[in-house]
Write an enzyme that holds these catalytic residues in place. Structure first.
Site, PDB file in Angstrom:
ATOM      1  N   GLU A 255     -71.034 -92.150  16.464  1.00 60.70           N
ATOM      2  CA  GLU A 255     -70.120 -93.078  15.791  1.00 60.70           C
ATOM      3  C   GLU A 255     -69.751 -92.552  14.395  1.00 60.70           C
ATOM      4  O   GLU A 255     -68.602 -92.605  13.976  1.00 60.70           O
ATOM      5  CB  GLU A 255     -70.778 -94.460  15.694  1.00 60.70           C
ATOM      6  CG  GLU A 255     -69.865 -95.496  15.075  1.00 60.70           C
ATOM      7  CD  GLU A 255     -70.329 -96.934  15.275  1.00 60.70           C
ATOM      8  OE1 GLU A 255     -71.152 -97.184  16.167  1.00 60.70           O
ATOM      9  OE2 GLU A 255     -69.838 -97.801  14.534  1.00 60.70           O
ATOM     10  N   HIS A 351     -46.892 -89.172  -5.118  1.00 61.44           N
ATOM     11  CA  HIS A 351     -45.677 -89.739  -4.523  1.00 61.44           C
ATOM     12  C   HIS A 351     -44.992 -90.727  -5.474  1.00 61.44           C
ATOM     13  O   HIS A 351     -43.929 -91.258  -5.140  1.00 61.44           O
ATOM     14  CB  HIS A 351     -45.996 -90.482  -3.214  1.00 61.44           C
ATOM     15  CG  HIS A 351     -46.129 -89.607  -2.007  1.00 61.44           C
ATOM     16  ND1 HIS A 351     -47.185 -88.759  -1.789  1.00 61.44           N
ATOM     17  CD2 HIS A 351     -45.322 -89.471  -0.912  1.00 61.44           C
ATOM     18  CE1 HIS A 351     -47.039 -88.145  -0.628  1.00 61.44           C
ATOM     19  NE2 HIS A 351     -45.914 -88.547  -0.073  1.00 61.44           N
TER      20      HIS A 351
END
Ligand SMILES: Cc1cc2nc3c(=O)[nH]c(=O)nc-3n(C[C@H](O)[C@H](O)[C@H](O)COP(=O)(O)OP(=O)(O)OC[C@H]3O[C@@H](n4cnc5c(N)ncnc54)[C@H](O)[C@@H]3O)c2cc1C
Length: 390
Positions: A255, A351
């Site tokens: 996991e 950005h």
């Protein structure tokens, strides 16, 4: 370097050595499938807060859900490297809605390893085909990290067990047909009183709760579950009574690697997107990429990502050989998800305002990946696991 190799080695000067031609063929299949069947609808699913069952069926048909499942149970038995390819392509494409990782690469291996023949025949073919959707329910409203403190009980009554309790934050929690449920069969014993069950969600007394609103993974159903006198036959227990803790500790290795693999791919693609964006965007008469701050930031991230990639691939290879131990998997989950967080935050910053807009992949990735430092055991718990081995 071929276009295909380029796509899988975004910043790497060090070639990846994990995959052969058969893996890359499968990667192309996965990529084409995601582009055709998932990405065009993902935004709608974010609104719906659910991935429809048809998408699961199509993923099953295409072979994405059966890589960990043996051929005799409807899968391809292809192994962990093929799981990795699906995870990487999901990470690279930003398709964070489908909870296939949990269903196919976390729940299915439990059944494959610890299930009786009857349990395998009942669930694995349907899971591989996407006809039965699986969840794993460990966390409860009162406890997450301290798993042995769970309060959901399964009390023996003749040939049955009667289950009572509640779970929360369960991925695939609304769609689920099957819950791999963590219970206490002996509340006096702590970790040694834990047992696992495969619970059919059609059983009387089972109830889905709310589909929880989240800051990311908006297309994924994450839900509460309630168990009120849910009566299941003793044959629905997975593994031996009071042996659940051992199975959980063993399976948490995979996991945690599943999270690390996806986080690594997400970081790589964010860097690629940001290099492209800053080479296009102008400020003060220059490309944003030309500012030394941008170049140094991206150079540092590229270096960190290269280090992370080599480490991640080594962990993948070890796990594929069955040799990745719990502490190493914890290190991978800890280090790679922290790297991912640093990369996404810096890339979002580069950005500018567009980085904050949901329509930009970097914004989604930033929100979607935050949970990587929390689920599958928080990163603080990862440090505990590592520290215990020192
Ligand atoms: C989107 C999402 C999906 C999830 N999917 C699933 C799922 O499918 N199945 C499932 O069972 N669970 C799922 N979870 C639950 C997740 O695994 C838990 O949220 C996580 O394990 C943390 O548990 P908690 O939320 O109870 O936090 P807590 O355990 O209350 O932790 C709170 C804080 O305390 C810190 N802390 C706790 N113990 C220690 C310690 N010993 N030392 C230092 N710090 C400590 C933690 O690191 C954390 O910062 C999901 C969660 C989310 C958000």
């Amino acid at each position: 370097m071929s276009g295909q190799a380029m796509r899988n080695e975004p910043v790497s000067g060090i070639p990846r050595t994990l995959f052969g031609p058969e893996h890359e063929l499968f990667r192309d299949t996965v990529r084409r499938f995601l582009e055709a069947e998932i990405l065009p609808y993902h935004e709608d699913w974010e609104e719906a807060r659910l991935v429809p069952r048809e998408a699961w069926l199509k993923a099953g048909e295409t072979g994405l859900l059966g890589t960990s499942i043996g051929e005799e149970y409807g899968g391809s038995g292809a192994g962990f490297l093929f799981d990795v390819i699906v995870l990487e392509e999901l990470g690279r494409s930003g398709a964070t809605g489908p909870g296939w990782d949990l269903h196919a690469y976390i729940v299915a291996p439990y059944i494959e390893k610890y299930g009786t023949e009857a349990q395998k025949r009942r669930w694995l073919p349907a899971m591989s085909a996407g006809k039965a959707i699986a969840a794993i329910a460990m966390t409860e409203p009162g406890t997450g990290s301290d798993l042995k403190a769970i309060r959901t009980t399964a009390i023996r009554d003749g040939d049955d067990y009667v289950i009572n309790g509640s779970k929360t934050f369960i991925t695939n929690g609304i769609n689920a047909d099957l819950v791999l449920l963590v219970t206490k069969t002996d509340a006096s014993l702590g970790a040694r009183g834990i047992s696992l069950f495969l619970v059919d969600t059609k059983t009387a007394g089972f109830r889905h709760g709310r589909n929880l609103k989240k800051i990311g993974l908006k297309a994924q159903d994450t839900a509460e579950m309630f168990f009120d006198d849910v009566r299941v036959p003793a044959t629905d227990m997975l593994g031996e009574a009071n042996d659940g803790w051992r199975h959980l500790m063993d399976e948490l290795v995979q996991e945690r690697l599943v999270v690390a693999v996806r986080a690594m791919a997400t970081a790589e693609v964010a860097l690629e997107q940001t290099v492209a964006y800053t080479k296009d965007r102008e400020a003060f008469g220059h490309k944003v990429f030309e500012f030394q701050n941008t170049r140094f930031t991206l150079a540092q991230l590229a270096t960190d990502i290269q280090v992370g990639r080599v480490f991640t691939d080594r962990c993948i290879a070890l796990h594929a050989e069955g040799r990745c131990d719990a502490a190493t998997a914890a290190m991978a989950k800890l280090w790679v998800t922290e790297l991912e967080g640093r990369v996404l935050d810096a890339c979002l910053q580069l950005h500018g305002g567009y980085g904050f807009m949901w329509e930009f992949p970097i914004a989604r990735a930033w929100a979607d990946s935050r949970v990587h430092r929390i689920y599958a055991g928080t990163n603080e718990i990862m440090k505990e696991i590592v520290a215990r081995t020192l």
